[in-house]
Enzyme design. Sequence first.
Site, PDB file in Angstrom:
ATOM      1  CD  GLU A   1      -8.638  28.530 -25.955  1.00  0.00           C
ATOM      2  OE1 GLU A   1      -8.766  27.995 -24.827  1.00  0.00           O
ATOM      3  OE2 GLU A   1      -9.579  28.674 -26.743  1.00  0.00           O
TER       4      GLU A   1
ATOM      5  CB  CYS B   1      -3.867  25.909 -19.381  1.00  0.00           C
ATOM      6  SG  CYS B   1      -4.134  25.179 -21.012  1.00  0.00           S
TER       7      CYS B   1
END
Length: 457
Positions: free
Chosen positions: A211, A245
């Site tokens: 991720e 993010c």
Amino acid sequence: MNNYQSLFDTQKEFFYTDTSKTYEWRIEQLTRLEKFLTDNQKVFCEALKTDFNKPPFEQLFEITVPLGAIKYYKENLQKLMTPEQVEIPKGLEETGNKGMIYKEPYGVTLVIGPFNAPVLLLLEPAIAALSAGNPVVLKPANTTPTVARLFAELIPKYFEPEAVTIVTGGREEITELLKLPFDFIFFTGSSAVGKVVMRAAAENLTPIVLELGGQNPTIVDETANLDIAVDRILWGHMAISGQWCIAPGYVYVHESIAEEFIDKLKKSTIKMYGEDPSQSPDFARMISESDTQRVASYIIPEKVVLGGRFNVKDRYVEPTILYPSTWEDPAMQQEIFGPVFPILVYNDLKEIIEIIKRKPKSLSAYFFSKNQDNIDYFLNTVSFGGGCINQTNLHCWIESLPFGGVGNAGIGKYYGKAGFDALSNSKSMLIGNPDLELDVFPPYAGKDIAKNLSVFG
């Protein structure tokens, strides 16, 4: 001898007992983790504030989201574990065969968490791993030391070491861990470190989920509801001081509404964080002085329409809007991961989408519009991990929406069923009819091979 070999061996030997494959073991671990979170909610919230002044809402978010994931898996685990019967060629099915998919755990799983959501993004993958029957080694971020110390202190009180254990530290500790032949690795963090993890995993052919991140595009077309859009976009970018993010990395706004958008964006910033955001209880700090200096270096004074102040020692960068920005600006060269927000202007949607398409693929993307043709064009043309229409960021906390990146933004998806599937090996089985005569063996001379093979058609 690897410092963590005995830790790994303990979990590996336990995995060989098949205990973790049982429904009862999995439910017990989820119950323990649920108690771990509820018992220690207050101290974890305090630790998040200590490490980088995370606001109360964002503190609580880190507890409630994993609790929601635990609830999902507890309610759905029996169904997720049940072998699935699938269609097979009609001829085989009619002759008493069936196709089945069995979900089995991979084994000892390493979960490496990031600093920006150090509780949530360490535990979400761990919840999926435990639900799928995998023992877990947790590695929290060393840049949130208060949170990491809490994990190190509390995990042994709630879990047996063969089920869940923890390793703290930084680069040296991660390097040692990555030398071990884990059965699965789950990493959340930067693309640069993700490449290091992937190279290490390749040595043992270990399956992974990465991720990562990237510069997430946001487009606001001329039909958008600006009063709704500005609040959602601003919060999406500025929460955790821009350090997540999935944050909108930049905004392309249509030229016909650009000035109005900027005006409303400035007002929204003041409404959320006040005239002096350094005094706001709702504005986090940067994780380090070096990151503060890095983000501050993106500020072009002549393009600042709001903000622009920073204090490296206090790890503070003021919410800053840069307008009009271009692709040549420093803030547009990489993921910002901070509260500096570049705004670009466009007049041709297809033209800017062609630009976005040729950039590294992003973890998220956002589009604000009431024009369905424009929305469809965006969705069908731009590749990214996931995102929202007329909303930002919230897609990644919904268990039914698989979350993850693509290309430079990551590999693999998780959350909900997708998380269970990602942390499970799909073992495909043809269950044969023990009494079916099927002669497809040599010698072939004189046999009606086509007839025997017809059952596969």
